[in-house]
Write an enzyme that holds these catalytic residues in place. Structure first.
Site: not given
Ligand code: CA
Length: 400
Positions: A111, A118, A127, A229
């Site tokens: 991906d 985006h 962030r 993540y």
């Protein structure tokens, strides 16, 4: 309503009741049985084994190479243009009477993250105190290796995933079903030719490795994602389910819909520099349907809203010698345009859940509720020519 034209001729896999799976194309609302056509001898002069058309996946067909698969597409156009064909009723079936299946056996799934808008939107939310785009983003088509086993075809639904949520830097996580279930509007590139381990694919030849494209929904659990993540990227926030449309639209069908891609600044390294930078002008929409309601369009975007092209994604993926295989899927990354109504995820459309979407019946959504259905549709249209991708439709079921 999908409108599959004579120009399009996408490829897919179908079955009737408990019958064996076969290759198919679709014209208007009629699914065309390619094995039946092979048995009538329509492909005899192309020297293709009939068994290629009675198959669980398109991979064997794709491995015949473009010369043969394009010849089959042209032959199908000839056969289907002839409405006096005496065999017609023996090889067409109304689409409501067939089951459609995952079109390819997917060995590996990657991906990407190739829409600048985006990446900027997500960077601003995840962030808030740093730069929205990380320093590598305009040099590397950023991506990660996803999970192939949990990619399913349109019509397959899934249960809301569970995991570690509600964590902050100061408080430990709790365990529950995700409260921030989201979509990602993407396109999937289906790889049509392998490269040997150790060989890199030239960016200017990379499209030769593309068989075609489908619509793709990269389902995401934002609360799980936020906690997991860093430092290695998406994991359980993504691998619980992904959805793709059943019809693979060939690169050749999209030829009339090429558009110039934007000039990149800063300049990219030579292995990513293209002689001709092009995207495909494919209009995309996301429709949210609540139980017992009409669907409501929540996003309108376009496949051309990408900073990195498909060719650059393939060149980058293989620059280190990584080998691709037939049937590999490379998803584009969420395709967000510049205007808020073109953002390709609820995370962006509701700006992190702060601005709920109000639906015509007065109900609101930030993230998805059980029973919600998401449909992604796509089509290209120009000068009377139309290429439809159909749809990928999935309903959210309650957590198990
Ligand atoms: Ca994604």
């Amino acid at each position: 309503m999908s409108n599959f034209t004579l120009h399009n001729i996408p490829f897919g896999i179908f079955s009737i009741k408990n019958g064996k799976k076969r290759l198919a194309t679709i014209i208007n609302d009629q699914v065309v049985d390619l094995y039946a056509l092979a048995e009538f001898g329509y492909f005899d002069d192309l020297k293709i084994k009939k068994t290629v058309f009675k198959n669980d996946y398109l991979n064997d067909f794709i491995s015949l190479g473009k010369e043969k698969t394009n010849a089959v597409r042209r032959r199908l156009q000839e056969i289907l243009a002839d409405d006096k064909n005496i065999h017609h009723s023996s090889f067409t079936i109304h689409h409501s009477k067939v089951n459609l299946h995952l079109p390819v056996k997917i060995g590996d799934y990657t991906d990407f993250y190739s829409s600048e808008q985006h990446a900027t939107n997500v960077g601003m939310m995840f962030r808030p105190n740093g730069d929205a785009l990380l320093p590598n983003w305009k040099h590397i088509p950023v991506g990660y290796h996803g999970r192939a086993s949990s990619i399913f075809v349109s019509g397959q639904n899934f249960h809301r995933p569970k995991g570690q949520i509600n964590a902050t830097d100061a408080t430990p996580p709790t365990f529950s079903a995700t409260k921030r279930l989201d979509i990602e509007l993407e396109m999937a590139t289906i790889i049509g030719q392998p490269n040997l381990i150790g060989d890199s694919i030239d960016v200017n030849k990379a499209e030769e490795y593309v068989f075609g494209f489908t619509l793709f929904n990269d389902w995401s659990a934002r609360d799980i994602q936020r906690w997991e993540y860093v430092p290695l990227g998406p994991f359980l926030a993504k691998n619980f389910f992904s959805s793709m449309s059943p019809w693979v639209v060939t690169l050749e069908a999209l030829e009339p819909f090429r558009v110039a891609a934007e000039v990149q600044d800063p300049e990219v390294l030579p292995y990513l520099k293209e002689e001709k930078r092009q995207h495909f002008d494919v209009q995309l929409e996301v429709i949210l349907q609540l139980p017992n309601s009409e669907g409501v369009k929540i996003c309108t975007s376009n496949f051309k809203n990408m900073y990195w092209t498909v060719a650059q994604q393939i060149a980058h993926h293989t620059v280190n010698g990584c080998n691709l295989n037939i049937g590999d899927v490379m998803a584009s990354g969420t395709i967000s345009g510049k205007t808020p109504d073109s953002f390709g995820s609820l995370l962006e459309l509701t700006w992190g859940g702060k601005n709920p979407i109000t639906l015509p019946d007065g109900s609101t959504r930030t993230f998805l509720e059980d029973g919600d259905t998401i449909m992604i549709k796509g089509f290209a249209e120009k000068n009377g020519l139309r290429v439809d991708f159909g749809e990928v439709r999935t309903m959210v079921l309650p957590a198990k």
